[in-house]
Design a protein around this motif. Structure first.
Motif, mmCIF file in Angstrom:
data_model
loop_
_atom_site.group_PDB
_atom_site.id
_atom_site.type_symbol
_atom_site.label_atom_id
_atom_site.label_comp_id
_atom_site.label_asym_id
_atom_site.label_seq_id
_atom_site.Cartn_x
_atom_site.Cartn_y
_atom_site.Cartn_z
ATOM 1 N N GLN A 72 -22.431 22.023 11.950
ATOM 2 C CA GLN A 72 -21.623 21.167 12.820
ATOM 3 C C GLN A 72 -20.944 20.028 12.078
ATOM 4 O OE1 GLN A 72 -20.548 21.466 16.024
ATOM 5 N NE2 GLN A 72 -21.278 23.519 15.545
ATOM 6 N N VAL A 73 -21.301 19.849 10.803
ATOM 7 C CA VAL A 73 -20.587 18.827 10.040
ATOM 8 C C VAL A 73 -19.104 19.163 9.944
ATOM 9 C CG1 VAL A 73 -22.559 18.067 8.662
ATOM 10 C CG2 VAL A 73 -21.195 20.021 7.895
ATOM 11 N N ARG A 90 -13.919 13.205 7.698
ATOM 12 C CA ARG A 90 -15.262 13.318 8.283
ATOM 13 C C ARG A 90 -15.926 14.636 7.886
ATOM 14 N NH1 ARG A 90 -15.810 10.539 14.158
ATOM 15 N NH2 ARG A 90 -14.204 8.933 13.929
ATOM 16 N N THR A 91 -15.137 15.692 7.884
ATOM 17 C CA THR A 91 -15.689 16.997 7.497
ATOM 18 C C THR A 91 -16.167 16.990 6.052
ATOM 19 O OG1 THR A 91 -14.262 18.166 9.057
ATOM 20 C CG2 THR A 91 -15.156 19.439 7.229
ATOM 21 N N LEU A 92 -15.338 16.461 5.173
ATOM 22 C CA LEU A 92 -15.719 16.441 3.762
ATOM 23 C C LEU A 92 -16.940 15.564 3.532
ATOM 24 C CD1 LEU A 92 -12.213 16.231 2.005
ATOM 25 C CD2 LEU A 92 -13.796 18.173 2.026
ATOM 26 N N ARG A 93 -16.919 14.360 4.069
ATOM 27 C CA ARG A 93 -18.041 13.442 3.836
ATOM 28 C C ARG A 93 -19.314 13.944 4.507
ATOM 29 N NH1 ARG A 93 -15.966 9.355 1.023
ATOM 30 N NH2 ARG A 93 -13.957 8.430 1.630
ATOM 31 N N GLY A 94 -19.170 14.455 5.709
ATOM 32 C CA GLY A 94 -20.345 14.983 6.410
ATOM 33 C C GLY A 94 -20.951 16.159 5.657
ATOM 34 N N THR A 181 -25.233 14.360 -6.702
ATOM 35 C CA THR A 181 -25.721 13.583 -5.576
ATOM 36 C C THR A 181 -24.625 13.362 -4.531
ATOM 37 O OG1 THR A 181 -25.112 11.491 -6.583
ATOM 38 C CG2 THR A 181 -27.308 12.358 -7.080
ATOM 39 N N SER A 182 -25.081 12.996 -3.370
ATOM 40 C CA SER A 182 -24.168 12.696 -2.270
ATOM 41 C C SER A 182 -23.236 11.549 -2.649
ATOM 42 C CB SER A 182 -24.985 12.357 -1.025
ATOM 43 O OG SER A 182 -24.162 11.852 -0.016
ATOM 44 N N THR A 183 -23.758 10.588 -3.391
ATOM 45 C CA THR A 183 -22.953 9.435 -3.804
ATOM 46 C C THR A 183 -21.770 9.857 -4.667
ATOM 47 O OG1 THR A 183 -25.003 8.153 -3.836
ATOM 48 C CG2 THR A 183 -23.064 7.180 -4.898
ATOM 49 N N HIS A 184 -22.051 10.728 -5.642
ATOM 50 C CA HIS A 184 -20.983 11.199 -6.514
ATOM 51 C C HIS A 184 -19.944 11.996 -5.734
ATOM 52 C CE1 HIS A 184 -23.300 9.928 -10.008
ATOM 53 N NE2 HIS A 184 -22.251 10.218 -10.750
ATOM 54 N N LEU A 185 -20.436 12.890 -4.861
ATOM 55 C CA LEU A 185 -19.504 13.688 -4.073
ATOM 56 C C LEU A 185 -18.638 12.778 -3.200
ATOM 57 C CD1 LEU A 185 -21.745 16.716 -2.996
ATOM 58 C CD2 LEU A 185 -19.732 16.766 -4.486
ATOM 59 N N ASP A 186 -19.256 11.769 -2.644
ATOM 60 C CA ASP A 186 -18.529 10.861 -1.765
ATOM 61 C C ASP A 186 -17.434 10.119 -2.520
ATOM 62 O OD1 ASP A 186 -19.080 10.639 1.068
ATOM 63 O OD2 ASP A 186 -19.078 8.469 0.729
ATOM 64 N N ALA A 187 -17.760 9.695 -3.727
ATOM 65 C CA ALA A 187 -16.761 9.002 -4.542
ATOM 66 C C ALA A 187 -15.607 9.942 -4.877
ATOM 67 C CB ALA A 187 -17.397 8.463 -5.815
ATOM 68 N N THR A 190 -13.376 10.194 -1.891
ATOM 69 C CA THR A 190 -12.543 8.997 -1.754
ATOM 70 C C THR A 190 -11.296 9.106 -2.628
ATOM 71 O OG1 THR A 190 -14.486 7.639 -1.281
ATOM 72 C CG2 THR A 190 -12.492 6.493 -2.021
ATOM 73 N N SER A 191 -11.515 9.497 -3.880
ATOM 74 C CA SER A 191 -10.382 9.626 -4.792
ATOM 75 C C SER A 191 -9.466 10.762 -4.380
ATOM 76 C CB SER A 191 -10.877 9.856 -6.217
ATOM 77 O OG SER A 191 -11.589 8.735 -6.674
ATOM 78 N N LEU A 192 -10.065 11.850 -3.945
ATOM 79 C CA LEU A 192 -9.256 13.008 -3.560
ATOM 80 C C LEU A 192 -8.333 12.663 -2.398
ATOM 81 C CD1 LEU A 192 -8.739 16.017 -4.108
ATOM 82 C CD2 LEU A 192 -10.492 16.552 -2.411
ATOM 83 N N LEU A 193 -8.832 11.816 -1.514
ATOM 84 C CA LEU A 193 -8.034 11.476 -0.332
ATOM 85 C C LEU A 193 -6.850 10.570 -0.664
ATOM 86 C CD1 LEU A 193 -10.748 11.121 2.429
ATOM 87 C CD2 LEU A 193 -8.938 12.835 2.268
#
Lengths: 205, 205
Positions: A72-73, A90-94, A181-187, A190-193
């Motif tokens: 459901q993410v 939201r989809t990517l971060r989730g 890690t989730s932190t790295h993916l999240d960063a 952010t850059s990709l967006l």
DNA sequence: AGATTTTCATATTAAGTGATCCAGAAGTAA
DNA sequence: TTACTTCTGGATCACTTAATATGAAAATCT
């Protein structure tokens, strides 16, 4: 369902969850009936087949259960109330958070659940491939909607955005399983967006 | 090597290539000895074990062979004579073209060769994981070199570039296997690289 | 030649695969 | 109670798995 007869001694939902975890970690083919029965509470072969039909039927049920829960993410993709950019973010971060969480196997079951298959299990592989295609469509629709709404320029770069997001999205499974890690993916997200924002159009408030 | 004794009747190199194709298409575990011996020229079990040792030993040799041939599309990453941006672009475009080519199985063997594994084959999985880690390092070194050379800004966005490229790179395997064409991947790469250019510094010519 | 070395084809191994059968146990419904 | 339904445990099914054993065949070396 079963109103009469001897009641089942094991918890079907718990067994399904345990099977999902095992399939998620190992994939369809390498997971044996012996392993499954063991992790599902040492149930007997008879109980297994009575409750789930077959290994393949169980896997299909597991996939449905996965889509209805962890999967459901990706639901923002289909939420037309969201601004397209928001839906994708939201989809990517989730997904990133979900896939990198260690309380369950890493990565996405739809991506890695049946990536290694012998010819006789093509149907299982196709099941997940169809689901991945559905995701690609959802991403593409979001981008197209953003262009139609005048939130994104209509150019070569934005035309490639759906493929970029889809490739990145599916790549997260490999990275998460390899320990990112989730932190790295999240960063990274952010850059990709910023690629989106660089091609965004100003909307008058 | 074998100077005396009865000469081998099958072509070892051709057999290795055939095994590579099969492993590439199906992955390590689902590929059976029967399939292998068949595609390698209907060789006998004795011939197989005499020439390759075991299934796992054959797979390791296949991976080495893959890295020495198809895997060379990533060699620009380690070529210090190239401008960092060029090294990454060549790697991405070369991989995209290679992975989407239909004269052999799609995707990358290092990514999908052992993605579904039972616990007893963790070593095989680890072998490919180590190779993927090598790729990530190569990408990161390129980006760091670009920053050191003053070709790329040193900011949050560029700090995330290695993870973005690695995730996209590994994601291409999923896309290629699902049928995405080289053209589409190439267009995505073009757009993705605007993320680099948006953070590039002008170098006085 | 004859000794040596390596490969070959066939049969076979023990263990594991997904799936079934059967007798008995444990419930509900009459 | 009796009839009926469903679940459980254990044995077993036919088949596949990776890997070996055996002995003959085919080459080189002395």
């Amino acid at each position: 369902m079963a109103r009469t007869g001897r009641p089942r001694e094991f918890d079907r939902d718990k067994a399904l969850n345990a099977a999902m975890t095992l399939f998620w970690a190992q994939g369809y083919e390498p997971t044996s009936l012996t392993q499954l029965k063991s992790c599902m509470g040492n149930i007997s072969p008879t109980s297994f087949y009575a409750a789930f039909g077959s290994k393949e039927a169980l896997f299909r049920e597991v996939v449905q259960h996965y889509l209805a829960t962890y999967g459901q993410v990706m639901s923002p993709l289909w939420d037309e109330n969201l601004i397209p950019r928001d839906a994708i973010e939201r989809t990517l971060r989730g997904s990133a958070r979900m896939q990198a969480t260690r309380t369950h196997p890493c990565g996405c079951l739809v991506v890695s659940g049946a990536s290694n298959c012998s010819p006789e299990n093509e149907a299982v592989q196709a099941l997940l491939a169809a689901e991945r295609q559905r995701t690609r469509t959802g991403i593409r629709v979001c981008v197209e909607r953003a262009i139609a709404r005048g939130e994104l320029r209509d150019c070569a770069t934005t035309a490639a955005l759906p493929d970029i997001f889809a490739t990145f999205f599916h790549g997260m499974t490999c990275e998460a399983r390899d320990g990112m890690t989730s932190t790295h993916l999240d960063a990274a997200i952010t850059s990709l967006l910023t690629l989106w924002d660089a091609n965004a159009l100003l909307t008058t408030p």
